[in-house]
Design an enzyme around this catalytic site. Sequence first.
Site, short mmCIF file in Angstrom:
data_model
loop_
_atom_site.label_atom_id
_atom_site.label_comp_id
_atom_site.label_asym_id
_atom_site.label_seq_id
_atom_site.Cartn_x
_atom_site.Cartn_y
_atom_site.Cartn_z
CD GLN A 139 -10.26 9.62 -7.42
OE1 GLN A 139 -11.42 9.40 -7.08
NE2 GLN A 139 -9.23 8.97 -6.89
CD GLU B 176 -16.94 -4.75 -2.37
OE1 GLU B 176 -18.06 -4.26 -2.69
OE2 GLU B 176 -16.59 -4.95 -1.21
CE1 TYR C 260 -4.77 2.08 -2.03
CE2 TYR C 260 -6.44 3.20 -0.73
CZ TYR C 260 -6.07 2.52 -1.88
OH TYR C 260 -6.98 2.27 -2.85
CG HIS D 65 -13.32 7.86 -3.43
ND1 HIS D 65 -13.12 7.30 -2.20
CD2 HIS D 65 -12.20 7.56 -4.14
CE1 HIS D 65 -11.95 6.68 -2.15
NE2 HIS D 65 -11.36 6.84 -3.33
CE1 TYR E 93 -24.86 -5.27 -3.31
CE2 TYR E 93 -26.27 -3.40 -2.79
CZ TYR E 93 -26.10 -4.66 -3.35
OH TYR E 93 -27.16 -5.31 -3.92
CA LIG Z 1 -18.96 -4.12 -0.63
#
Ligand SMILES: [Ca+2]
Length: 370
Positions: free
Chosen positions: A85, A240, A261, A147, A250
């Site tokens: 990514q 989210e 997964y 990520h 968070y």
């Molecule tokens: Ca969160």
Amino acid sequence: MKLMGLLLAVSMCTFGVSAQAASTSDKNLQINKVAEGLGIPWGMAILPDGTMLVTQREGKLSRVNLDSGEKTDISGVPAVKAQGQGGFLDVALSPDYADSGWIYFTYSKDVDGQGATTLARAKLNGNALSDWNDLLVTNSRTSKGQHYGSRIVFDQQGHLFFSIGDRGERNTAQELTNHNGTVLRLKLDGSVPQDNPFVGQDNVLPEIWSYGHRNPQGLYYNVTTQQLWGIEHGPRGGDEINLIEAGKNYGWPEATYGKEYYAPVSIGQGKEVEGMENAIKVYVPSIAPSGLVQYQGEAFPEWQGDLFSGALALQHLNQVKLDNNEAVDEVRYLRDMNKRIRNVIESPEGWLYVSTDNGEIYRIQPAGNE
Ligand SMILES: [Ca+2]
């Protein structure tokens, strides 16, 4: 043949669930393709002359004429580690661009063979970058390819925010000694503002603004409300939207709606955990969101204040209506295109530009605008 049947069953099931979750209405939109052949167009920024800078994840920067679709390569781009990514990621003009000429970038930098999410800035002279300067090479480096984050936004008060994913090492998102899974707040020169929430604390990186993020690929700062919004990839069923505030946690990977997964197995302590922030909205199933704007324009007055993001996996433009910071409605546009939507920005005219992983850029205006 058996596998094909299974895949078909799975995709139909996904379609059925998401079709219930949201309505679709493209009929009031005029959608025009303005450019193509742009690889994975990750970041977009419109210059004062009306042309658009587009980063291509594989390592190119292009200037696109939004009227003709003509593309021009920009030289002076650094080597990027285009793996998984990672690659050449976001681009954003400084709020004082007219005076300073600074353009901000994020990319994955090769550090000893590993990829590190990195914030940089440079200037544009004609079709060449100059004064390239890495402001922060994060210590998020790993040989994993996932990520990286990473979006850049500004608060118009001399700060920028910059997001970094967990780099596939989920427990690092709860640690404050690394940059993984954080949103950082910096001055425009890359230095740490002394009013950041963790300044002066031992064993905490002072540039951290918030943490416990998994892979925030969308950020938006609303200069009127002074709110910072983020959208991030969760694991299966855990994407989210968050309202991101100073010093807050968070949750990832302790608090998440997502499942593993490999099987529908819960992750962490639960969906909502004491002391960790709850998301404003959770997407079940995951849409795989990338890019985020809170619409401000006049072209679609009824959209003002709504959040728009691209959806990679579920292939649409996602709109969330807010009421007093609660998500009250959702609409999914562009589903018939069947393309991974990589990013969305708002133009000075109040039009939306979206990019797709097919290398295209589309302009969205109110129908009847021609
Ligand atoms: Ca969160």
